[in-house]
Design a protein around this motif. Structure first.
Motif, PDB file in Angstrom:
ATOM      1  N   LYS A 193       1.235  -1.407   0.082  1.00  0.00           N
ATOM      2  CA  LYS A 193      -0.147   0.079   0.078  1.00  0.00           C
ATOM      3  C   LYS A 193       0.694   1.267   0.002  1.00  0.00           C
ATOM      4  O   LYS A 193       2.180   0.813   0.500  1.00  0.00           O
ATOM      5  N   VAL A 194       0.103   2.436   0.205  1.00  0.00           N
ATOM      6  CA  VAL A 194       0.883   3.843   0.223  1.00  0.00           C
ATOM      7  C   VAL A 194       0.533   4.196   1.528  1.00  0.00           C
ATOM      8  O   VAL A 194      -0.328   4.292   1.694  1.00  0.00           O
ATOM      9  N   ALA A 195       1.471   5.350   1.865  1.00  0.00           N
ATOM     10  CA  ALA A 195       1.181   6.084   3.013  1.00  0.00           C
ATOM     11  C   ALA A 195       1.981   6.875   3.021  1.00  0.00           C
ATOM     12  O   ALA A 195       2.409   7.223   2.074  1.00  0.00           O
ATOM     13  N   ASP A 196       1.187   8.115   3.320  1.00  0.00           N
ATOM     14  CA  ASP A 196       1.883   9.329   3.457  1.00  0.00           C
ATOM     15  C   ASP A 196       2.981   9.339   5.528  1.00  0.00           C
ATOM     16  O   ASP A 196       2.070   8.911   5.903  1.00  0.00           O
ATOM     17  N   SER A 197       3.936   9.923   4.887  1.00  0.00           N
ATOM     18  CA  SER A 197       5.174  10.070   5.514  1.00  0.00           C
ATOM     19  C   SER A 197       5.611  10.701   5.856  1.00  0.00           C
ATOM     20  O   SER A 197       5.707  12.243   5.156  1.00  0.00           O
ATOM     21  N   LYS A 198       7.035  11.056   7.163  1.00  0.00           N
ATOM     22  CA  LYS A 198       7.318  12.642   7.060  1.00  0.00           C
ATOM     23  C   LYS A 198       8.017  12.966   5.862  1.00  0.00           C
ATOM     24  O   LYS A 198       9.128  13.420   5.685  1.00  0.00           O
ATOM     25  N   TYR A 199       8.611  11.895   5.127  1.00  0.00           N
ATOM     26  CA  TYR A 199       9.040  11.459   4.112  1.00  0.00           C
ATOM     27  C   TYR A 199       8.516  11.949   2.362  1.00  0.00           C
ATOM     28  O   TYR A 199       9.151  11.355   1.432  1.00  0.00           O
ATOM     29  N   GLY A 200       7.001  12.164   2.407  1.00  0.00           N
ATOM     30  CA  GLY A 200       6.298  12.087   1.547  1.00  0.00           C
ATOM     31  C   GLY A 200       5.775  10.186   1.093  1.00  0.00           C
ATOM     32  O   GLY A 200       5.422   9.942   2.120  1.00  0.00           O
ATOM     33  N   LYS A 201       5.001  10.037   0.165  1.00  0.00           N
ATOM     34  CA  LYS A 201       4.733   9.193   0.061  1.00  0.00           C
ATOM     35  C   LYS A 201       5.490   8.221   0.083  1.00  0.00           C
ATOM     36  O   LYS A 201       6.342   7.666  -0.813  1.00  0.00           O
ATOM     37  N   ILE A 202       5.055   6.779   1.113  1.00  0.00           N
ATOM     38  CA  ILE A 202       5.696   5.894   0.811  1.00  0.00           C
ATOM     39  C   ILE A 202       5.166   4.411   0.374  1.00  0.00           C
ATOM     40  O   ILE A 202       3.576   4.341   0.587  1.00  0.00           O
TER      41      ILE A 202
END
Length: 124
Positions: A10-19
């Motif tokens: 899956k894709v998640a939002d993180s402090k590094y952007g989408k991961i």
């Protein structure tokens, strides 16, 4: 942990952007030392960096490019999920979703990075 029939990415939002994350919402990583769809992480490395395994075809969650999702066969015959020909791993130091303790680590002869939905390592 038993190997799922169809591992989901899956894709998640993180402090590094989408991961990319696994079905458990934990971050997935790629290893610089891996080349051409082949894992170079075994033994102690695979304990610290558990490979994302699947029995069947991996499933693409929302935002994941299904054409980049694949598998590679590990030495023992297990199928490891790949993304844009990069074998995918979890990091044993990530305790919960939102932990990114593996980002940029230099272990087992190479660096480890989060991966974005375009199949590129996240270097920031």
């Amino acid at each position: 942990m038993p190997t799922p029939e169809h591992a989901k990415v899956k894709v998640a939002d993180s402090k590094y952007g989408k991961i990319l994350v696994g079905d458990n919402d934990k971050a997935l990583y790629v290893f610089e030392k891996d080349k051409d769809n082949t894992s170079n992480c075994y033994d102690n490395c695979a304990i610290t960096w558990p490979p994302l395994l699947t029995r069947g075809k991996p499933q693409a969650g929302t935002g994941v490019k299904e054409n980049l999702l694949g598998t590679t066969t590990r030495k023992q015959g297990d199928k490891q999920v790949t993304y844009d020909k990069h074998p995918l791993y979890y990091y044993s130091g990530d305790m919960k979703p939102g932990d990114y303790n593996g980002q940029g680590r230099n272990q087992f002869g190479g660096k480890w990075y989060l991966i974005n939905p375009d199949g590129k390592k996240v270097e920031k």
